[in-house]
Every structure is written in C-alpha cells, then in structure tokens.
Design an enzyme around this catalytic site. Structure first.
Site, PDB file in Angstrom:
ATOM      1  N   GLU A 163       0.736  -1.130  -0.067  1.00 33.06           N
ATOM      2  CA  GLU A 163       0.008  -0.098  -0.063  1.00 33.06           C
ATOM      3  C   GLU A 163       0.903   1.087  -0.044  1.00 33.06           C
ATOM      4  OE1 GLU A 163      -2.880  -0.178   3.009  1.00 33.06           O
ATOM      5  OE2 GLU A 163      -3.990  -1.777   1.840  1.00 33.06           O
ATOM      6  N   TYR A 189     -11.660  -3.477   1.592  1.00 29.45           N
ATOM      7  CA  TYR A 189     -12.588  -3.917   2.838  1.00 29.45           C
ATOM      8  C   TYR A 189     -13.962  -3.427   2.830  1.00 29.45           C
ATOM      9  CZ  TYR A 189      -7.992  -5.771   4.413  1.00 29.45           C
ATOM     10  OH  TYR A 189      -6.916  -6.265   4.706  1.00 29.45           O
ATOM     11  N   GLU A 249      -5.771  -8.281  -0.531  1.00 28.12           N
ATOM     12  CA  GLU A 249      -6.572  -8.042   0.717  1.00 28.12           C
ATOM     13  C   GLU A 249      -8.000  -7.894   0.214  1.00 28.12           C
ATOM     14  OE1 GLU A 249      -4.984  -5.304   3.503  1.00 28.12           O
ATOM     15  OE2 GLU A 249      -2.672  -5.619   2.925  1.00 28.12           O
ATOM     16  N   GLN A 274      -7.683 -11.157   7.037  1.00 31.23           N
ATOM     17  CA  GLN A 274      -6.526 -12.158   7.298  1.00 31.23           C
ATOM     18  C   GLN A 274      -6.940 -13.353   7.682  1.00 31.23           C
ATOM     19  OE1 GLN A 274      -3.326 -10.125   9.799  1.00 31.23           O
ATOM     20  NE2 GLN A 274      -3.833  -7.962   8.716  1.00 31.23           N
TER      21      GLN A 274
HETATM   22  O1  AHR Z   1      -5.200  -5.911   7.083  1.00 36.30           O
HETATM   23  C1  AHR Z   1      -5.011  -4.808   7.718  1.00 36.30           C
HETATM   24  C2  AHR Z   1      -4.175  -3.890   6.916  1.00 36.30           C
HETATM   25  O2  AHR Z   1      -4.943  -3.332   6.031  1.00 36.30           O
HETATM   26  C3  AHR Z   1      -2.976  -4.099   6.393  1.00 36.30           C
HETATM   27  O3  AHR Z   1      -1.849  -4.127   7.378  1.00 36.30           O
HETATM   28  C4  AHR Z   1      -2.760  -3.241   5.208  1.00 36.30           C
HETATM   29  O4  AHR Z   1      -2.130  -3.446   4.068  1.00 36.30           O
HETATM   30  C5  AHR Z   1      -4.333  -2.683   4.949  1.00 36.30           C
HETATM   31  O5  AHR Z   1      -4.590  -1.239   5.063  1.00 36.30           O
END
Ligand code: AHR
Length: 548
Positions: free
Chosen positions: A200, A271, A320, A389
């Site tokens: 990122e 996310y 992610e 995760q």
């Molecule tokens: O998964 C948590 C965090 O989310 C990670 O460290 C980062 O890459 C993202 O912003």
C-alpha cells in the site's frame, strides 16, 4: 427443509431428489431468477484461495504461535489452528504484512530465537518479539501445505535488502546468505516465487509512502534486479490501497507504464462493512464495488499491454479482501495520534494486543460468499487473491489464549469454494429481480457462478441472494457443461447459510450459532437445479454428471 449443519464443510452431504414436475417456474415470476447460458471464464488458479497473515494483533503471537498452548509443537505452533487452516482450504499465504512490513527488517527474525532483537512496530503501535520470522513461517507453511507469498519492505528499505532476502530464502548453498539459512536449520531452498514489492505504498498511513512516479521508479529498479537474480519470480506491484483513493487509476497506469515487463501482478485491496456502506442493502451488494475495481484495473493493464505491443500479461492479485469494521480501528488510531501529539512517549507498547478482532455476522458471511463469486467470475484477470486475514485479526479462524480455536461465520463460504471450486469457472447470465441501490444503481439480487471440472465431471454452483427483504426461487441450468451431454446430473450435497437474524454471530461460547445447513434443492429432469433462497442467503451445491 433446512436441517442444522454441525460444523465444518466435511459434514455437508445432502442428497438431492429428482422430480419430473419441478416447482419452477412458480406462479409469481417476480420472485424467481434464472441462472443460465454459462460462459467459460478461465481455469481457476489455486492461488485464488489465498489468505494473509500479518505480524499484528494476535495474528501470529496468540494466533498461529502460542508456545504454552496444549496443542503447540516444539516450534510453538498451535496444531488446532493448523488443522483449521487445512480445513479452510487456504492455498497461499501473504506474509508478514501489511503495514507492518514497511518498517520490518527480515534479518531480525532469523537465527536463535533467544538472540533475536525486540523492536517497536510503528504500524500497529506494538512490540515485536521476532520469535517468529521467515524460517519459522516456512516451517509452518510446510505443516499447513500452503505457499508463501512474501512481502518486502520498500518503506524503510530497498533493492539490496530485497536481493539479500531473496538469496537467503531461495539461494543454493555456497553464498553467504544461503549458507546462513542452512546454518539456521533450513537446508532446502524455500522456493518462494510470489513477492509483493512493498505494501500500500500510495497510502499516507504507510511508513515511507510514495507518490505514483516515485513508486513506479522504485519498483522498476527492484523488479529488474530481482529478476536478474531469478527470472522465474512472480512479482506483485502495489496497486491502489482501495478503489476510493484519489490517485486510483492514475497510480496503476503510472506503475505499469514504467515497469510492465518486469511485473506479473498488480495488487488490489478492498474491505467492506455495513456501517461503511450507504445502506445495508448497498453493503450486501459490495461485490458491485469489487467488480468495478477489477474491471477498471484489468482495463488499465490491458491498455498498457496493447500500447507496449507485448505478449506479457500483468494479472491482478486481489491480495487483501474481506470485511473489516474499520471505524473501530480508525477510532483507536485517532486516540494514538492524539496521545502522540501530547509530548514525548516512553511507555512500552503492548505485545500482541487484541486488534481488529471483529466478530462476523451471518450477513457478513453472505457478503464474503458474494465477493468470492465475484473473484471466481473474474478469474481470467484475477489470478491470485488473499482473504485478509487468517487468524484472530479480521479472521475466519479465532484462537482463544490457552483455549480452543473456533470458526467465524465467514469461514464457511470461503471453505466451500476453496475445497470444491475446481476446473474452469463459468459466468452465467442471470435474469431475475433487480435491486435499487444508492451507489451501484440497479443490481441483480441474485449472483452465481458455476465451476466445472470436466475431467472428473464434478461441479459446484455458488449462489447468493443479496436482497435484504425478499426470498427468491433460483433455477440454475448446468446442462451445458462440457461433456455433460447424455449424462444425468446428480446432486452430491447442498448447503445454505442464512439466519433469520442476519446479525447473529459465532462466539467462543456459541461457536456453531452460524453454520451452513443442509438443504434439498430440486434436481430437474432438464439438468437444472431449483432452490429457494431466503433473503440474505448463500448456498453451495455440489453435483456430478453420471452416464444416463
Ligand atoms: O489487513 C490490515 C491492514 O489493512 C494491512 O496491514 C494493510 O495493508 C491494510 O490497510
């Protein structure tokens, strides 16, 4: 029609029944959806079922590693967690971060454990003991049967550290770093082929963050050097941290224009969570956002490819993705920043604090099931993905200190796809009720993907009803799968995840409150399957073709 499913996916075996008079189509067509004319997308890459372990919170310490736990081995790894990771079907694991990697020195995590330095971790305001490092994680990955996708530090480090780490993990004995690995107890090459070049790097929160030009120039140099060392590496450049970053699009184009030939993947991160969406209905349709993200980055990559007249492909690594209640984290981070603004700080930072231990609802599981369908439908472009995760931190697997491990609701849709989606993914046409959303306009309530392993004549249908209010009857036509002609379709098992209270969660006290249950779809004589999908539900149907 719905029976309680005990736990795990292995127990999901329900016989379908065949009928000459299917209930489809019912009288009220407004509640029905037809899933048909599936078109082959691509072979399903095993890396689509990857995950992510970062040194943060209790992901590593108190997650995969707890040396005093009754199930721990001599390395300190919890075997109850290992068993659950295997059950989940994870294939490839991104490690060791995340934001953590941007100040991490991989050399701190090798050699005798009692001589490893303790460090501050700026990303998560924690103390890193370095008891687990790359050697240990390599051992763990062998035990879980997973591939490592290794992230390098481009925040505070650069080319030389990447080359040294590459030589250490992969090199043949006879050079200084490779010999050190052998002395540290790992004679074999770790054979790590996937490398993430930073994390990122567009994010202002990232230590050493860069603008697009600076990162593009850095990545061009690092990838050139790493491929001189090992041309077969597969290198992942950072894409935008989300499709909502101001530089989204410009960032990807700049990086790809500069370093295309040395790169193999460009990353995407996204996310979702209900309070972060315009409405609950919009949250249920988060896959529309993911689709937009994928198609935009894929178009940029293809246009750079065309402009450069090259055959080389740069695919997407959605490394992610998942649900994260990020407002809670934002509040915590704000407190740290306010405290830091008040003066000097000499207080020790906690080791393995409880961070991002979100409890997932049944609705979250349906959304994750829907995101997995999106990834499968775009697996021609998305050749790698990591659900973020894996343990304790925004995770499908939770591990209680000195206690048991348990599965969150989101465990199940991932496990069904990871264990049974094989062969080729097929994207069907969907005709059915549409939903009005604030952000995404009109979207189909139903989404679905079919996977088909032609050699074994085995298939999987994944279906999601993203309608907040209404149930829908769904008929899926699988009759046109290759080599199905002249075969009878037999349903092997069918499971559904739905709760009347979509906010219901699993917990240590009630680890099986939200689990998939057996359902009995109609197996119609024309090779289609009909299933009633309640509002906010996800289903997986396994089938095979048998000689008629
Ligand atoms: O998964 C948590 C965090 O989310 C990670 O460290 C980062 O890459 C993202 O912003």
């Amino acid at each position: 029609m719905i029976d309680q499913e005990p736990q795990g996916t292995s127990a999901v075996e329900a016989q379908g029944h065949v009928t000459d008079s299917p209930t489809f189509p019912p009288d009220d067509l407004s509640d029905t959806a037809l899933v048909h004319a599936p078109t082959a997308v691509a072979d399903i890459p095993s890396r689509l079922f990857g995950s992510f372990i970062e040194h943060m919170g209790r992901g590593v310490y108190g997650g995969i590693y707890e040396k005093d736990h009754p199930t721990a081995d001599t390395w300190g790894f919890r075997h109850d967690v290992i068993d659950m990771v295997k059950e989940l079907g994870v294939t490839c694991i991104r490690y060791p971060g995340g934001n953590f990697v941007s100040t991490y020195d991989w050399k701190d995590g090798i050699g005798p454990r009692d001589q490893r330095p303790v460090r501050r971790d700026l990303a998560w305001h924690s103390t890193e003991s370095n008891e687990v490092g790359i050697d240990d994680f390599h051992r763990w990955s062998r035990m879980t049967g997973t591939e490592i996708m290794l992230a390098t530090n481009l925040g505070t480090k650069g080319i030389q550290e990447c080359l040294d780490e590459l030589e250490y993990v992969n090199g043949a004995p006879g050079t200084a770093w490779a010999d050190l690995r052998v002395r540290n107890g790992i004679p074999e090459s770790m054979d790590i082929s996937m490398w993430c070049l930073g994390n990122e790097m567009d994010g202002p929160w990232q230590v050493g963050h860069m603008d697009a030009q600076e990162y593009a120039a850095t990545v061009a140099k690092v990838s050139h050097a790493m491929k001189l060392a090992e041309s077969g590496l597969q290198l992942v450049a950072c894409g935008s941290s989300s499709a909502h970053m101001p530089s989204f699009g410009h960032w990807e184009r700049t990086v790809l224009e500069k370093a295309y030939e040395h790169l193999d993947f460009i990353s995407c991160h996204a996310y979702y969570y209900d309070r972060g969406a315009a409405s609950f209905q919009d949250f249920l349709l988060s896959s529309a956002d993911m689709t937009h993200f994928i198609t935009t980055v894929a178009e940029i990559s293809s246009s750079v490819k065309a402009r450069r007249h090259t055959n080389h492909e740069v695919a997407l690594s959605f490394d992610e993705w998942g649900i994260w209640y990020s407002d809670e984290w934002n509040r915590q981070e704000k407190r740290w920043i306010e405290e830091a603004a008040a003066g000097l700080h000499h207080d020790p930072w906690p080791q393995a604090p409880h961070l991002l231990e979100d409890r997932y609802t049944a609705a979250d599981a349906v959304v994750e099931g829907s995101l997995m369908i999106t990834l499968l439908k775009h697996c021609k472009q998305v050749r790698s993905a990591s659900r973020a995760q894996l343990v304790n931190v925004i995770a499908p697997i939770m591990a209680e200190t000195k206690g048991p491990a348990w599965r969150q609701s989101v465990f199940y849709p991932f496990a069904a796809a990871a264990n049974f989606a094989r062969g080729v993914a097929y994207a069907p046409i969907i005709e059915g009720p549409r939903l009005h959303t604030q952000h995404f306009g009109e979207v189909q309530a139903i989404d679905s993907v079919i996977t088909w392993d032609e050699k074994r004549k085995q298939g999987l249908v994944l279906i999601v009803n993203r309608d907040e209010q209404r149930p829908h009857t769904v008929t899926v036509d699988c009759s046109s799968m290759p080599s199905m002609a002249g075969s009878r379709m037999i349903i092997d098992s069918a499971q559904m995840l739905h709760e009347d209270d979509p906010m219901k969660c699993n917990s240590p006290e009630e680890p099986n409150a939200v689990v998939p249950r057996h359902v009995t779809p109609w197996s119609n004589t024309d090779g289609s399957i009909t299933l009633d999908m309640p509002e906010i539900s996800w289903a997986a149907i396994r089938f095979h073709g048998s000689q008629a």
